[in-house]
Enzyme design. Sequence first.
Site: not given
Length: 372
Positions: A94, A96, A270
């Site tokens: 991840y 973001h 996020d």
Amino acid sequence: MLIGVPKEIKNHEYRVGMVPGSVRELIAHGHDIVVEHNAGIGIGFTDADYEAVGARIVDTAEQVFAEADMIVKVKEPLAEERARLREGQVLFTYLHLAPDRPQTEDLIKSKAICIAYETVTGPTGGLPLLAPMSEVAGRMSIQAGAECLEKSNHGRGMLLGGVPGVPPAKVAIIGGGVVGSNAAQMAIGMGARVVILDRNIDVLRRLNAQFGAALETSFSSRDSLENHVINADLVIGGVLIPGAAAPKLVTREMISQMRPGAAIVDVAIDQGGCFETSKPTTHQDPTFIVDDVVHYCVANMPGAVPLTSTFALNNATLPYIINLANKGFVKAMAEDGHLMNGLNVVDGKVTNESVAENLGYDYVPPKLALNL
């Protein structure tokens, strides 16, 4: 390919990029795995568990990053991890990036191949590598919100489902996607009065068919959003624009008009959060108060249930890891446009249009960046 699994170092992050079962699968495909000492200890997997399936254990994260052709993680790399990335190395995790300029700058400088779980798309729509964590976060948002409403946590002192003769709390959920539908399932199960707001009428039809009269649906206009937020005891923010910063849908003025002791849970934190008053918090210190409203804005909510979250994530990521390892990232992406959508940064170029737009970088289409 040599694949590296470092230990996560973000505050109270106990998930791990690959469980021993996933490692075993990659080794069966002819790949080598190097795992940092105690990488899986937070969910009960020892170094011996990884060694038993053929992984090699090393003492430090530096060794993992130095040796591996591909790094598989869970959370975005922190500054010290980004400094270890090198040109041509694949990072699969991840990211973001849209609300995170420092990380984006470091990834550009590294010239690594940075593939974000959250922007990989699915052949039937949706975001298959984000969905498992959205399911977890959506369900957790109601648990967290119920706790925030307790008086000891500066909440209104309400039981989410009420009791006979005492009405339940009103829960307003912004966004009817994976987060919203899972939050609704939990809130309805706990006996709350629940409304979901969304701008897509087809989403509202689907939710109505799924939950029936137990759920109120509302088209999200400025007027309806303001009305439901102000009159809610708990508001869940579950808005997502893939790759982009979340829109600030709930203003400071709306927050100021909520009842003292009401609570908000910003699952979109996020991506920067969808409440104007939001700021990232941690599991160690999860809440803060603005205008007498309790704010829960933990930036890695699924990290609170790392065992469930790790297995849910591995179930989704494993086929992509195998594909990248077997074919190499260029061929894998050439053959799978949905995986290519996960490419955010490559060789110093920003290849996700939303990230480029949010942070003011030149956008380079992935095919062009990969010379396809």
